[in-house]
Design a protein around this motif. Structure first.
Motif, PDB file in Angstrom:
ATOM      1  N   UNK A   1      14.557   7.057   1.712  1.00  0.00           N
ATOM      2  CA  UNK A   1      13.893   6.166   0.942  1.00  0.00           C
ATOM      3  C   UNK A   1      14.353   6.369  -0.473  1.00  0.00           C
ATOM      4  N   UNK A   2      15.516   5.606  -0.831  1.00  0.00           N
ATOM      5  CA  UNK A   2      16.221   5.884  -2.060  1.00  0.00           C
ATOM      6  C   UNK A   2      16.257   4.406  -2.763  1.00  0.00           C
ATOM      7  N   UNK A   3      15.142   3.574  -2.467  1.00  0.00           N
ATOM      8  CA  UNK A   3      15.194   2.295  -3.194  1.00  0.00           C
ATOM      9  C   UNK A   3      14.305   2.436  -4.508  1.00  0.00           C
ATOM     10  N   UNK A   4      14.428   1.432  -5.171  1.00  0.00           N
ATOM     11  CA  UNK A   4      13.432   1.490  -6.535  1.00  0.00           C
ATOM     12  C   UNK A   4      12.177   1.734  -6.094  1.00  0.00           C
ATOM     13  N   UNK A   5      11.310   2.166  -7.174  1.00  0.00           N
ATOM     14  CA  UNK A   5       9.843   2.222  -7.127  1.00  0.00           C
ATOM     15  C   UNK A   5       9.075   1.035  -6.826  1.00  0.00           C
ATOM     16  N   UNK A   6       9.676  -0.049  -7.316  1.00  0.00           N
ATOM     17  CA  UNK A   6       9.322  -1.495  -6.923  1.00  0.00           C
ATOM     18  C   UNK A   6       9.302  -1.594  -5.597  1.00  0.00           C
ATOM     19  N   UNK A   7      10.179  -1.442  -5.152  1.00  0.00           N
ATOM     20  CA  UNK A   7      10.736  -1.792  -3.766  1.00  0.00           C
ATOM     21  C   UNK A   7       9.758  -0.692  -2.878  1.00  0.00           C
ATOM     22  N   UNK A   8       9.660   0.302  -3.181  1.00  0.00           N
ATOM     23  CA  UNK A   8       8.843   1.370  -2.442  1.00  0.00           C
ATOM     24  C   UNK A   8       7.303   0.797  -2.455  1.00  0.00           C
ATOM     25  N   UNK A   9       6.713   0.332  -3.790  1.00  0.00           N
ATOM     26  CA  UNK A   9       5.620  -0.128  -3.680  1.00  0.00           C
ATOM     27  C   UNK A   9       5.262  -1.443  -2.915  1.00  0.00           C
ATOM     28  N   UNK A  10       6.121  -2.326  -2.774  1.00  0.00           N
ATOM     29  CA  UNK A  10       6.262  -3.489  -2.049  1.00  0.00           C
ATOM     30  C   UNK A  10       6.120  -3.266  -0.432  1.00  0.00           C
ATOM     31  N   UNK A  11       6.716  -1.964  -0.025  1.00  0.00           N
ATOM     32  CA  UNK A  11       6.811  -1.611   1.181  1.00  0.00           C
ATOM     33  C   UNK A  11       5.454  -1.094   1.574  1.00  0.00           C
ATOM     34  N   UNK A  12       4.711  -0.320   0.763  1.00  0.00           N
ATOM     35  CA  UNK A  12       3.528   0.133   1.026  1.00  0.00           C
ATOM     36  C   UNK A  12       2.517  -0.823   1.343  1.00  0.00           C
ATOM     37  N   UNK A  13       2.716  -1.950   0.188  1.00  0.00           N
ATOM     38  CA  UNK A  13       1.720  -3.038   0.154  1.00  0.00           C
ATOM     39  C   UNK A  13       1.996  -3.844   1.487  1.00  0.00           C
ATOM     40  N   UNK A  14       3.196  -3.983   2.020  1.00  0.00           N
ATOM     41  CA  UNK A  14       3.490  -4.583   3.254  1.00  0.00           C
ATOM     42  C   UNK A  14       2.755  -4.056   4.393  1.00  0.00           C
ATOM     43  N   UNK A  15       2.966  -2.570   4.430  1.00  0.00           N
ATOM     44  CA  UNK A  15       2.109  -1.798   5.513  1.00  0.00           C
ATOM     45  C   UNK A  15       0.745  -1.970   5.582  1.00  0.00           C
ATOM     46  N   UNK A  16       0.027  -2.011   4.425  1.00  0.00           N
ATOM     47  CA  UNK A  16      -1.364  -2.308   4.435  1.00  0.00           C
ATOM     48  C   UNK A  16      -1.663  -3.691   4.864  1.00  0.00           C
TER      49      UNK A  16
ATOM     50  N   UNK B   1       0.145  -5.433   6.937  1.00  0.00           N
ATOM     51  CA  UNK B   1       0.350  -5.581   8.500  1.00  0.00           C
ATOM     52  C   UNK B   1      -0.785  -4.833   9.268  1.00  0.00           C
ATOM     53  N   UNK B   2      -1.376  -3.912   8.714  1.00  0.00           N
ATOM     54  CA  UNK B   2      -2.376  -3.177   9.583  1.00  0.00           C
ATOM     55  C   UNK B   2      -3.657  -4.140   9.854  1.00  0.00           C
ATOM     56  N   UNK B   3      -4.017  -5.074   8.828  1.00  0.00           N
ATOM     57  CA  UNK B   3      -5.130  -6.136   8.954  1.00  0.00           C
ATOM     58  C   UNK B   3      -4.456  -7.260   9.688  1.00  0.00           C
ATOM     59  N   UNK B   4      -3.269  -7.771   9.539  1.00  0.00           N
ATOM     60  CA  UNK B   4      -2.741  -8.770  10.456  1.00  0.00           C
ATOM     61  C   UNK B   4      -2.649  -8.474  11.851  1.00  0.00           C
ATOM     62  N   UNK B   5      -2.542  -7.338  12.189  1.00  0.00           N
ATOM     63  CA  UNK B   5      -2.432  -7.302  13.743  1.00  0.00           C
ATOM     64  C   UNK B   5      -3.536  -7.618  14.452  1.00  0.00           C
ATOM     65  N   UNK B   6      -4.629  -7.353  13.708  1.00  0.00           N
ATOM     66  CA  UNK B   6      -5.984  -7.623  14.406  1.00  0.00           C
ATOM     67  C   UNK B   6      -6.149  -9.297  14.203  1.00  0.00           C
ATOM     68  N   UNK B   7      -5.869  -9.882  13.179  1.00  0.00           N
ATOM     69  CA  UNK B   7      -5.959 -11.403  13.069  1.00  0.00           C
ATOM     70  C   UNK B   7      -4.805 -12.351  14.004  1.00  0.00           C
ATOM     71  N   UNK B   8      -3.712 -11.688  13.838  1.00  0.00           N
ATOM     72  CA  UNK B   8      -2.594 -12.600  14.602  1.00  0.00           C
ATOM     73  C   UNK B   8      -1.754 -11.682  15.542  1.00  0.00           C
ATOM     74  N   UNK B   9      -2.522 -11.044  16.576  1.00  0.00           N
ATOM     75  CA  UNK B   9      -1.751 -10.049  17.330  1.00  0.00           C
ATOM     76  C   UNK B   9      -0.356 -10.622  17.916  1.00  0.00           C
ATOM     77  N   UNK B  10      -0.199 -11.691  18.527  1.00  0.00           N
ATOM     78  CA  UNK B  10       0.860 -12.433  19.105  1.00  0.00           C
ATOM     79  C   UNK B  10       2.163 -12.359  17.960  1.00  0.00           C
ATOM     80  N   UNK B  11       1.576 -13.091  16.798  1.00  0.00           N
ATOM     81  CA  UNK B  11       2.754 -13.210  15.838  1.00  0.00           C
ATOM     82  C   UNK B  11       3.097 -11.881  15.176  1.00  0.00           C
ATOM     83  N   UNK B  12       2.229 -10.920  14.855  1.00  0.00           N
ATOM     84  CA  UNK B  12       2.545  -9.804  14.384  1.00  0.00           C
ATOM     85  C   UNK B  12       3.452  -9.101  15.378  1.00  0.00           C
TER      86      UNK B  12
END
Length: 388
Positions: A312-327, A329-340
Motif C-alpha cells: 500500500x504505497x499509494x497516495x493518501x487520497x487513493x487509500x481513502x478511495x479504496x476504503x470508501x469503495x470497500x464500504x 461493496x459491502x452493501x452492494x453485495x446485498x443489493x446486487x449479488x450477481x453483479x457484485x
C-alpha cells in the motif's frame, strides 16, 4: 468458534448433534483431518478454557469437553474417509448427465475428420461434379414434394420438441411436467448448481456458492420450498444416467442436496435483516466518522500485518478511495449479488499481477471489522459488515 458453539449447544440432543457434526464434517472434506491433528486442536481448546476459567474449569468439565472434541474429530475423519466414494459418484454421474463424455468424443471425431487425406478430398469433389447434373432435377422434385406436404399440413411442425440432453434442459422439462413451472426461484439455484456440484470436495468454495445463492434467493418474493428442487433434481438425474444409476447414486445425491439445503436454510431470512442494518449504519456515518474509518482501517491492518505496508504505497487520497469503495461493496453485495460477484471476480483478475499474498486477507478483514465494532453498538450491523 461458531462451529464449536453449535456443537456444544446441540449436546443435549443426540439427533441434532449428529446433524450438526455431519454438516461441519461435510464443510471440512477438503481438509486432511488426522488423529494427531485432532489431538493438537483438542488440547489447544482445553488449554484455552483452562487458562481463561481457572478453578471454574473443573476436572469433569475438562473430561466432558475432551470427550465431545474427540467425538467430533473422529466423526470428521470418518466422514472424509467414507464419503470420498460419494464424491466420486457425484462427479462421474454429473459428467454423464451433462453429456460431457459425448462432447469429448465428438471433438475427437472432428479432429480426425480434419486430417483426411488429400486424395479423398479429390474423390469427394469429383463425386460432387458428377452429381451436379442431376441436382437441379432432384431439387425441383424435392420442392414440389415439400410444397405438397406443407399444403396438407403433414410435415410443417415448427415446434418439434427437442429431447433434453443436459441436466439443465431435463430439469426445466421435469419442472414443467411436475407442476413447478411457476417456481421461478428454481432457476436461481439451477444457474449456480453446476458450480456447487463441481466444488463438492472444496468446502470453502461450496460455502461461498451457497452464500451468494442465499443473497440471490433473498430477492425472490414468495415461498421457497427446497424439497421441491430436490424432487425435480432427482427425477432429472435418473433420466439422464439410466444405465449407471443405482442405490449408491441415490444416496450420494441425496446426501449432497441435504447438506446444501442445510447451509441454505441456515442463511435464509438473514440477508434482508443484514442489508437493512448495514444500510442504516452507513447512512448514519458523519464526515468525521468516515474519515476515522478511512484512517483506522489501515492503521489496524498494518498493526496486524506489518508486511502489508509494502503493498500500500499509494497516495493518501487513493487509500481513502479504496476504503470508501470497500464500504460501498459491502452493501452492494446485498443489493446486487450477481453483479457484485462478477465485479469482484473482474477486480481480482485485474490485480493478479500484484501477487498479493492471500495471508493478508484475514488481517485486513479483521482490522476493518474492528473499526466498525468501535463505531457502532448495533450487533446486527457489525455482523452484516463482517459477513459481507
Amino acid at each position: 468458534m461458531n462451529g464449536l458453539n453449535s456443537i456444544v449447544s446441540a449436546m443435549t440432543n443426540p439427533a441434532a448433534l449428529k446433524v450438526t457434526v455431519e454438516t461441519l464434517g461435510f464443510q471440512h472434506l477438503d481438509l486432511e483431518v488426522t488423529v494427531p491433528r485432532v489431538v493438537i486442536f483438542r488440547d489447544a481448546i482445553v488449554d484455552l478454557f483452562d487458562m481463561e476459567m481457572g478453578a471454574r474449569f473443573t476436572s469433569k468439565a475438562r473430561s466432558g469437553l475432551m470427550s465431545i472434541l474427540n467425538y467430533v474429530g473422529g466423526a470428521y475423519i470418518y466422514i472424509r474417509r467414507e464419503y470420498a466414494g460419494r464424491i466420486k459418484i457425484i462427479s462421474t454421474s454429473w459428467r454423464t448427465a451433462n453429456n460431457k463424455v459425448a462432447d469429448i468424443t465428438e471433438a475427437d471425431d472432428e479432429a480426425a475428420g480434419e486430417g483426411e487425406p488429400a486424395d479423398q478430398e479429390g474423390d469427394k469433389q469429383e463425386e460432387k461434379q458428377q452429381s451436379g447434373s442431376s441436382s437441379g432435377e432432384h431439387a425441383q422434385r424435392t420442392r414440389t414434394g415439400l410444397s405438397g406436404l406443407r399444403a396438407s399440413g403433414e410435415a410443417n411442425n415448427a415446434n418439434v420438441m427437442k429431447v433434453p440432453t443436459t441436466f439443465n434442459e431435463m430439469f426445466m422439462f421435469n419442472q414443467a411436467v411436475m407442476g413447478f413451472g411457476n417456481s421461478t426461484w428454481m432457476q436461481m439455484i439451477l444457474e449456480q448448481f453446476d458450480a456447487m456440484v463441481m466444488n463438492v470436495a472444496n468446502s470453502y468454495r461450496l460455502q461461498e456458492e451457497c452464500d451468494t445463492l442465499s443473497l440471490t434467493l433473498a430477492k425472490h418474493k414468495g415461498n421457497i420450498n427446497l424439497s421441491e428442487f430436490k424432487a425435480v433434481m432427482m427425477a432429472s438425474l435418473r433420466s439422464l444416467v439410466p444405465k449407471q444409476w443405482n442405490s449408491d447414486h441415490e444416496v450420494a445425491w441425496i446426501w449432497l442436496w441435504e447438506n446444501v439445503e442445510r447451509m441454505l436454510k441456515a442463511l435464509m431470512g438473514k440477508p434482508q435483516v443484514q442489508e437493512k442494518a448495514l444500510d442504516r449504519l452507513i447512512l448514519s456515518l458523519t464526515e468525521e466518522s468516515v474519515n476515522y474509518l478511512r484512517r483506522e482501517v489501515y492503521k489496524r491492518f498494518f498493526a496486524l500485518a506489518p508486511a502489508g505496508q509494502d503493498y500500500f504505497k499509494q497516495s493518501t487520497t487513493r487509500l481513502y478511495w479504496i476504503a470508501d469503495k470497500i464500504v460501498e461493496m459491502t452493501i452492494e453485495i446485498y443489493r446486487e449479488p450477481k453483479k457484485m460477484v462478477e465485479d469482484i471476480s473482474a477486480l481480482g483478475l485485474r490485480h493478479v499481477g500484484y501477487a498479493i499474498p492471500t495471508e493478508f486477507f484475514a488481517p485486513f478483514v479483521s482490522g476493518a471489522v474492528d473499526v466498525v465494532r468501535a463505531m457502532t453498538t448495533d450487533e446486527a450491523a457489525e455482523d452484516a459488515f463482517r459477513w459481507s
